[in-house]
Scaffold this active site. Structure first.
Site, short mmCIF file in Angstrom:
data_model
loop_
_atom_site.label_atom_id
_atom_site.label_comp_id
_atom_site.label_asym_id
_atom_site.label_seq_id
_atom_site.Cartn_x
_atom_site.Cartn_y
_atom_site.Cartn_z
CG HIS A 66 -12.10 -20.92 -16.60
ND1 HIS A 66 -12.96 -20.10 -17.47
CD2 HIS A 66 -11.51 -21.99 -17.30
CE1 HIS A 66 -13.26 -21.04 -18.52
NE2 HIS A 66 -12.22 -21.97 -18.58
CB CYS A 100 -10.78 -20.48 -21.18
SG CYS A 100 -10.54 -22.39 -21.67
CB ILE A 151 -12.44 -26.08 -17.96
CG1 ILE A 151 -12.56 -25.78 -16.61
CG2 ILE A 151 -13.63 -27.02 -18.44
CD1 ILE A 151 -13.68 -25.03 -15.94
NE ARG A 152 -13.60 -30.00 -24.12
CZ ARG A 152 -12.91 -30.72 -25.10
NH1 ARG A 152 -12.27 -31.92 -24.60
NH2 ARG A 152 -13.07 -30.63 -26.50
CB SER A 178 -13.52 -20.40 -29.05
OG SER A 178 -13.10 -21.72 -29.35
N GLY A 221 -15.91 -20.35 -22.12
CA GLY A 221 -17.16 -21.16 -22.85
C GLY A 221 -16.60 -21.96 -23.99
CD GLU A 245 -13.46 -17.09 -15.64
OE1 GLU A 245 -12.57 -16.54 -15.39
OE2 GLU A 245 -13.96 -17.92 -16.54
N1 GLN Z 1 -12.44 -25.81 -25.45
C1 GLN Z 1 -13.14 -24.36 -25.51
C2 GLN Z 1 -13.12 -23.91 -26.71
O1 GLN Z 1 -12.58 -24.21 -27.67
C3 GLN Z 1 -12.60 -23.54 -24.35
C4 GLN Z 1 -12.92 -24.09 -23.09
C5 GLN Z 1 -13.05 -23.18 -21.97
O2 GLN Z 1 -13.42 -21.83 -22.27
N2 GLN Z 1 -13.33 -23.43 -20.72
O3 GLN Z 1 -13.43 -22.60 -26.86
#
Ligand code: GLN
Length: 212
Positions: free
Chosen positions: A188, A81, A139-140, A51, A49, A190
Site C-alpha cells: 500500500h 493489494c 496488510i493481509r 477483494s 480493501g 498510498e
Molecule cells: N486480504 C484482502 C483481500 O482479500 C486484501 C487486503 C488489503 O487490501 N489490504 O482482498
C-alpha cells in the site's frame, strides 16, 4: 488535456489514493462509483480493501462488465493489494463466488503471508523507481505465485524483512508487477506518503493519453 484518473470508490482506502493521485500534480483524481463515471476517466486505481466485498459491489453497482471491457480495451489501471487481486487473471484462496476483472496475466494467492506476518513493513528495491527502496506496508496481502510472459516483475519480497525476521516461504515472491498499462502492488504505497509508485502510474497514464 489533463488526464483524469478514477479511483474505484466502492470500498477500501479510496481517500488515500485520491490524495496520492492529487499530489502527483498535472492529473485529476476522481471517485468512480457508476458506469457513467467510469466512462469519463482515462485510467483507474483500484484501492486496497477487501477483494471479495469489492467484487460483490462491482456486481451490485453494475460496474463489473463495463470495467472488464475498459481493461480489455487497454485502459491503464493500478491495483494495490485487494486491487491487485481483482486485476489478476486467477486467484488462489479466493471465495468461490469472487469475480476477477482480469487484465493481468498472473496467479495471485490471497492472504498469502499467513497469520504470523500477515501485516508487516519492509523496504523493497523497486525496478525503475529512482531514489532507492520503497517502504512497503503489507496488510493481509496477496503475493504473486506465477507470472505470464508479458508480465514484468518490479519487486520481490527480500529474505529479511525490516524487523530482521526471515521471510521464509515469502522470500522472492513477486509483490509488484506490470503488464503494459496495468500496474499492481501487493502493498500500500498510498499509506506511506512516498508517492513514487503513484508517480510511476501517473506517468504511464500521461503516456497512454498522449498517444490516444
Ligand atoms: N486480504 C484482502 C483481500 O482479500 C486484501 C487486503 C488489503 O487490501 N489490504 O482482498
Amino acid at each position: 488535456m489533463v488526464a483524469s484518473i478514477g479511483v474505484l470508490a466502492l470500498q477500501g482506502d479510496v481517500r488515500e489514493h485520491l490524495a496520492a493521485v492529487a499530489a502527483c500534480g498535472d492529473v485529476r483524481g476522481v471517485p468512480v462509483r457508476r458506469p457513467s463515471e467510469l466512462d469519463a476517466v482515462d485510467a483507474l486505481v483500484i484501492p486496497g480493501g477487501e477483494s471479495t466485498t469489492m467484487s460483490r459491489l462491482l456486481e451490485t453497482f453494475e460496474l463489473l462488465e463495463p470495467l472488464r471491457k475498459r481493461l480489455a480495451d487497454g485502459m491503464p489501471a493500478y491495483g494495490s493489494c485487494a486491487g491487485m487481486i481483482l486485476l489478476a487473471d486467477e486467484v488462489l484462496d479466493g471465495r468461490p463466488d469472487q469475480q476477477q476483472l482480469g487484465g493481468l496475466d498472473v496467479v495471485v494467492r490471497r492472504n498469502a503471508f499467513g497469520r504470523q506476518v500477515d501485516s508487516f513493513e519492509t523496504d523493497l528495491p523497486f525496478t525503475g523507481l529512482p531514489g532507492g527502496p520503497v517502504r512497503a506496508v503489507f496488510i493481509r496481502a496477496p503475493w504473486v505465485e506465477s507470472v505470464g510472459p508479458a508480465v514484468e516483475v518490479l519487486a520481490t519480497v527480500p529474505q529479511r524483512t525490516r524487523s530482521g525476521a526471515d521471510a521464509g516461504a515469502a522470500a522472492g515472491r513477486p509483490v509488484a508487477v506490470r503488464q503494459g498499462p496495468v500496474l499492481a502492488t501487493a502493498f500500500h504505497p498510498e499509506l506511506t506518503g512516498d508517492l513514487r509508485v503513484h508517480a510511476l502510474f501517473c506517468d504511464m497514464v500521461k503516456a497512454a493519453v498522449a498517444i490516444s
